[in-house]
Design an enzyme around this catalytic site. Structure first.
Site, mmCIF file in Angstrom:
data_model
loop_
_atom_site.group_PDB
_atom_site.id
_atom_site.type_symbol
_atom_site.label_atom_id
_atom_site.label_comp_id
_atom_site.label_asym_id
_atom_site.label_seq_id
_atom_site.Cartn_x
_atom_site.Cartn_y
_atom_site.Cartn_z
ATOM 1 N N HIS A 167 0.839 -1.196 0.000
ATOM 2 C CA HIS A 167 0.000 0.000 0.000
ATOM 3 C C HIS A 167 0.875 1.247 0.000
ATOM 4 O O HIS A 167 1.811 1.358 0.800
ATOM 5 C CB HIS A 167 -0.900 -0.001 1.233
ATOM 6 C CG HIS A 167 -1.747 1.227 1.368
ATOM 7 N ND1 HIS A 167 -1.667 2.089 2.440
ATOM 8 C CD2 HIS A 167 -2.704 1.738 0.548
ATOM 9 C CE1 HIS A 167 -2.532 3.077 2.274
ATOM 10 N NE2 HIS A 167 -3.172 2.893 1.139
ATOM 11 N N SER A 168 0.610 2.173 -0.925
ATOM 12 C CA SER A 168 1.262 3.479 -0.952
ATOM 13 C C SER A 168 2.792 3.333 -0.996
ATOM 14 O O SER A 168 3.327 2.791 -1.972
ATOM 15 C CB SER A 168 0.794 4.299 0.257
ATOM 16 O OG SER A 168 1.050 5.652 0.081
ATOM 17 N N TYR A 169 3.517 3.773 0.038
ATOM 18 C CA TYR A 169 4.975 3.574 0.096
ATOM 19 C C TYR A 169 5.340 2.105 -0.062
ATOM 20 O O TYR A 169 6.423 1.774 -0.592
ATOM 21 C CB TYR A 169 5.521 4.115 1.421
ATOM 22 C CG TYR A 169 6.897 3.596 1.787
ATOM 23 C CD1 TYR A 169 8.037 4.110 1.183
ATOM 24 C CD2 TYR A 169 7.045 2.579 2.732
ATOM 25 C CE1 TYR A 169 9.298 3.629 1.507
ATOM 26 C CE2 TYR A 169 8.305 2.089 3.068
ATOM 27 C CZ TYR A 169 9.425 2.612 2.449
ATOM 28 O OH TYR A 169 10.675 2.128 2.774
ATOM 29 N N GLY A 170 4.480 1.202 0.353
ATOM 30 C CA GLY A 170 4.753 -0.227 0.241
ATOM 31 C C GLY A 170 5.040 -0.687 -1.175
ATOM 32 O O GLY A 170 5.631 -1.752 -1.376
ATOM 33 N N GLY A 171 4.644 0.113 -2.166
ATOM 34 C CA GLY A 171 4.978 -0.220 -3.549
ATOM 35 C C GLY A 171 6.478 -0.225 -3.796
ATOM 36 O O GLY A 171 6.989 -1.014 -4.599
#
Length: 221
Positions: A76-80
């Site tokens: 998710h978000s930064y987790g990309g």
């Protein structure tokens, strides 16, 4: 049954996937919601050298210690940033990548490079340590500061990512104002190597669209 590794966005821990984790496990899937070093219940490990490489190692260490293969990596978000780097490092363990309203980096990209000027202003609002970004006021009460170095460090890819054929992007349509991920979604929608989905919910799709995400993840596996 499938195996999922769930990576949160900035300032959040694996607990942000609590409802989705429960629903996946109820269907018999193996699920690992991770909290990255220096954040949430692991905030006591925060120091100036916690960077993107640290977070990649957080995930690859779990994959190796638990002997996990054919994993669906969800970010998710930064987790990309994290799932992209992990898939490049250990492609033999990864079956698919799922980006939840997330950044999709290429070689040499950093989170800082990919976000808008508005988000960079947020990143510059560091806490008293000088090495972490404060959570925004509307974040979950459990959110903590996020390691600044992880946002500034460029991601280096070595070609392993090309072995991952299943790539999915879930775009949140319910932003209060323009979404910073619209251009990413529109670009990937034209790429036949990607499966793209527009979901009715805000940026935190795990909270706003748990059933839609559940269906998407089970279909991906």
């Amino acid at each position: 049954m499938a195996t999922y590794i769930l990576i949160p966005g900035m300032c959040h821990g694996g607990w942000c996937y609590e409802e989705l984790t429960a629903r996946l496990r109820a269907r018999g899937h193996q699920v690992h919601p991770l909290t990255l070093t220096g954040i949430a219940e692991r905030a006591h490990l925060l120091h100036g050298t916690v960077n993107l490489d640290t977070h990649l190692h957080d995930v690859t260490a779990v994959l190796e210690a638990e002997h996990l293969t054919d994993v669906v990596l969800v970010g998710h978000s930064y987790g990309g940033m994290v799932i992209t780097g992990v898939a490049d490092r250990v492609p033999e363990r990864v079956a698919a990548l799922v980006y939840l309203d997330a950044v999709v980096p290429d070689d040499g990209d950093s989170c800082w490079k990919l976000v808008s000027e508005r988000e960079r202003q947020w990143y510059a609002d560091v806490d008293d340590t000088g090495c972490a970004v404060r959570p925004l006021p509307f974040f979950d009460a459990r959110a903590t500061a996020h390691p600044l170095a992880s946002l500034m460090q460029p991601l280096r890819l070595s070609g392993g990512l090309e072995r991952i054929r299943r790539r999915v992007y879930a775009y949140a349509t319910g932003w209060d104002g323009p979404s910073p991920f619209t251009s990413t979604y529109e670009r990937l929608r034209e790429d036949p190597s990607w499966s793209t989905h527009a979901l009715d919910g805000g940026h935190n799709l795990m909270r706003d669209a748990p059933q839609a995400l559940l269906d998407l993840l089970t279909a991906t596996a």
